[in-house]
Design a protein around this motif. Structure first.
Motif, mmCIF file in Angstrom:
data_model
loop_
_atom_site.group_PDB
_atom_site.id
_atom_site.type_symbol
_atom_site.label_atom_id
_atom_site.label_comp_id
_atom_site.label_asym_id
_atom_site.label_seq_id
_atom_site.Cartn_x
_atom_site.Cartn_y
_atom_site.Cartn_z
ATOM 1 N N CYS A 26 50.333 2.471 -15.961
ATOM 2 C CA CYS A 26 49.744 2.882 -17.246
ATOM 3 C C CYS A 26 49.640 4.397 -17.318
ATOM 4 O O CYS A 26 49.955 5.009 -18.345
ATOM 5 C CB CYS A 26 48.352 2.259 -17.419
ATOM 6 S SG CYS A 26 48.385 0.475 -17.637
ATOM 7 N N ASP A 27 49.202 4.997 -16.229
ATOM 8 C CA ASP A 27 49.063 6.449 -16.190
ATOM 9 C C ASP A 27 50.415 7.123 -16.460
ATOM 10 O O ASP A 27 50.506 8.073 -17.238
ATOM 11 C CB ASP A 27 48.511 6.865 -14.820
ATOM 12 C CG ASP A 27 48.203 8.340 -14.769
ATOM 13 O OD1 ASP A 27 47.410 8.797 -15.607
ATOM 14 O OD2 ASP A 27 48.787 9.037 -13.923
ATOM 15 N N GLY A 28 51.445 6.583 -15.836
ATOM 16 C CA GLY A 28 52.796 7.128 -16.014
ATOM 17 C C GLY A 28 53.293 6.994 -17.448
ATOM 18 O O GLY A 28 54.155 7.756 -17.886
ATOM 19 N N ALA A 35 44.805 3.028 -17.780
ATOM 20 C CA ALA A 35 44.845 3.421 -16.365
ATOM 21 C C ALA A 35 43.427 3.387 -15.785
ATOM 22 O O ALA A 35 43.205 2.881 -14.680
ATOM 23 C CB ALA A 35 45.449 4.809 -16.215
ATOM 24 N N THR A 36 42.462 3.882 -16.542
ATOM 25 C CA THR A 36 41.065 3.876 -16.077
ATOM 26 C C THR A 36 40.558 2.446 -15.936
ATOM 27 O O THR A 36 39.911 2.089 -14.948
ATOM 28 C CB THR A 36 40.164 4.644 -17.088
ATOM 29 O OG1 THR A 36 40.695 5.944 -17.241
ATOM 30 C CG2 THR A 36 38.732 4.711 -16.626
ATOM 31 N N PHE A 37 40.871 1.623 -16.926
ATOM 32 C CA PHE A 37 40.440 0.216 -16.905
ATOM 33 C C PHE A 37 40.949 -0.479 -15.635
ATOM 34 O O PHE A 37 40.185 -1.127 -14.916
ATOM 35 C CB PHE A 37 40.974 -0.486 -18.161
ATOM 36 C CG PHE A 37 40.737 -1.971 -18.184
ATOM 37 C CD1 PHE A 37 39.509 -2.485 -18.586
ATOM 38 C CD2 PHE A 37 41.739 -2.859 -17.809
ATOM 39 C CE1 PHE A 37 39.290 -3.861 -18.605
ATOM 40 C CE2 PHE A 37 41.524 -4.235 -17.824
ATOM 41 C CZ PHE A 37 40.292 -4.737 -18.225
ATOM 42 N N TYR A 75 56.645 -2.493 -15.116
ATOM 43 C CA TYR A 75 56.392 -3.484 -16.173
ATOM 44 C C TYR A 75 57.197 -3.114 -17.408
ATOM 45 O O TYR A 75 57.538 -1.941 -17.600
ATOM 46 C CB TYR A 75 54.893 -3.513 -16.507
ATOM 47 C CG TYR A 75 54.065 -4.077 -15.376
ATOM 48 C CD1 TYR A 75 53.829 -5.444 -15.288
ATOM 49 C CD2 TYR A 75 53.551 -3.250 -14.387
ATOM 50 C CE1 TYR A 75 53.099 -5.971 -14.232
ATOM 51 C CE2 TYR A 75 52.817 -3.775 -13.329
ATOM 52 C CZ TYR A 75 52.593 -5.137 -13.259
ATOM 53 O OH TYR A 75 51.887 -5.654 -12.220
ATOM 54 N N THR A 76 57.474 -4.120 -18.229
ATOM 55 C CA THR A 76 58.214 -3.860 -19.455
ATOM 56 C C THR A 76 57.324 -3.139 -20.467
ATOM 57 O O THR A 76 57.749 -2.210 -21.140
ATOM 58 C CB THR A 76 58.679 -5.194 -20.102
ATOM 59 O OG1 THR A 76 59.067 -6.068 -19.067
ATOM 60 C CG2 THR A 76 59.783 -5.002 -21.099
ATOM 61 N N ASP A 77 56.103 -3.635 -20.598
ATOM 62 C CA ASP A 77 55.171 -3.029 -21.557
ATOM 63 C C ASP A 77 53.743 -3.403 -21.177
ATOM 64 O O ASP A 77 53.530 -4.172 -20.245
ATOM 65 C CB ASP A 77 55.491 -3.475 -22.992
ATOM 66 C CG ASP A 77 55.607 -4.996 -23.116
ATOM 67 O OD1 ASP A 77 54.917 -5.706 -22.348
ATOM 68 O OD2 ASP A 77 56.379 -5.470 -23.963
ATOM 69 N N ILE A 78 52.804 -2.896 -21.932
ATOM 70 C CA ILE A 78 51.380 -3.132 -21.635
ATOM 71 C C ILE A 78 51.019 -4.624 -21.775
ATOM 72 O O ILE A 78 50.171 -5.139 -21.037
ATOM 73 C CB ILE A 78 50.451 -2.221 -22.504
ATOM 74 C CG1 ILE A 78 48.985 -2.329 -22.078
ATOM 75 C CG2 ILE A 78 50.609 -2.512 -23.978
ATOM 76 C CD1 ILE A 78 48.649 -1.725 -20.743
ATOM 77 N N GLU A 152 41.385 0.409 -26.929
ATOM 78 C CA GLU A 152 40.627 -0.819 -26.646
ATOM 79 C C GLU A 152 40.299 -0.911 -25.153
ATOM 80 O O GLU A 152 39.168 -1.193 -24.754
ATOM 81 C CB GLU A 152 41.483 -2.021 -27.101
ATOM 82 C CG GLU A 152 40.911 -3.373 -26.807
ATOM 83 C CD GLU A 152 39.542 -3.597 -27.426
ATOM 84 O OE1 GLU A 152 39.279 -3.052 -28.510
ATOM 85 O OE2 GLU A 152 38.724 -4.290 -26.786
ATOM 86 N N LEU A 153 41.296 -0.664 -24.322
ATOM 87 C CA LEU A 153 41.074 -0.740 -22.870
ATOM 88 C C LEU A 153 40.153 0.389 -22.402
ATOM 89 O O LEU A 153 39.348 0.197 -21.487
ATOM 90 C CB LEU A 153 42.413 -0.720 -22.126
ATOM 91 C CG LEU A 153 43.130 -2.070 -22.191
ATOM 92 C CD1 LEU A 153 44.612 -1.925 -21.915
ATOM 93 C CD2 LEU A 153 42.526 -3.053 -21.210
ATOM 94 N N SER A 154 40.256 1.524 -23.061
ATOM 95 C CA SER A 154 39.381 2.645 -22.730
ATOM 96 C C SER A 154 37.929 2.274 -23.053
ATOM 97 O O SER A 154 37.015 2.519 -22.264
ATOM 98 C CB SER A 154 39.812 3.865 -23.540
ATOM 99 O OG SER A 154 38.912 4.906 -23.342
ATOM 100 N N ASN A 155 37.703 1.659 -24.217
ATOM 101 C CA ASN A 155 36.351 1.227 -24.600
ATOM 102 C C ASN A 155 35.818 0.212 -23.596
ATOM 103 O O ASN A 155 34.660 0.235 -23.210
ATOM 104 C CB ASN A 155 36.357 0.562 -25.988
ATOM 105 C CG ASN A 155 36.674 1.558 -27.074
ATOM 106 O OD1 ASN A 155 36.570 2.771 -26.867
ATOM 107 N ND2 ASN A 155 37.080 1.050 -28.239
#
Ligand code: OFO
Length: 166
Positions: A26-28, A35-37, A75-78, A152-155
């Motif tokens: 995710c960070d990349g 990434a934080t989640f 991964y292909t996507d999130i 959303e993941l950040s929240n």
């Protein structure tokens, strides 16, 4: 029972590494919130692993610290990341249930009691991943969708940080 608990140590440790690899991916991709989640979840899984290590040692057993198994790093996507996380939680839940069954079979009341924490934790984690999958579906695919998914993941990560309910 001790052997099975040691196998669970490996499962939790591998889950931790899997989340850490997801965080790096995710960070990349510039998805900082995601990434934080996942980094937070890597820490949580490590805590689950340590809880098992300490329990085995406390009951005068021998905790075995396993070698790393290389986690998936691309991964292909999130969507794939979150789906993989959900499926991984489902596998862990099944494994915890098997441990509970074994504790019952062996009349090991102490271990049975110890495992109840994991039973509740797994429910929370499955619900969380499912909610995120549902939100991603709601957000849909569009140019800005990645931004909103990351938000959303950040929240979610911030909520977990403060210990509030999502
Ligand atoms: Fe250890 O709780 Fe998730 O996998």
């Amino acid at each position: 029972m001790e052997k099975a608990l040691n196998e669970q140590i490996a499962m939790e440790g591998n889950a931790s590494n899997k989340y850490l690899a997801m965080s790096c991916w995710c960070d990349g991709m510039g998805l900082e919130g995601s990434a934080t989640f996942f980094a937070q979840h890597a820490e949580e899984e490590r805590m689950h692993m340590l809880k098992l290590v300490n329990y085995i040692q406390d009951v005068d057993g021998k905790a075995i610290i396993p070698a790393f198994v290389a986690p998936q790093s691309d991964y292909t996507d999130i969507n794939e990341v979150v789906q993989t996380a959900y499926e991984s939680e489902q596998k862990v839940t099944k494994s915890i249930y098997k441990l509970v069954d074994l504790a019952l079979k062996e009349n090991d009341h102490q271990t049975h009691n110890f495992l109840q924490w994991y039973v509740s934790e797994q429910l929370e984690e499955e619900v969380l991943m499912r909610k995120i999958i549902d939100k991603i579906k709601l957000i849909g695919e569009g140019a800005r969708s990645l931004y909103y998914i990351d938000q959303e993941l950040s929240n979610q990560a911030a909520t977990e940080e403060t210990g509030e309910e999502a």
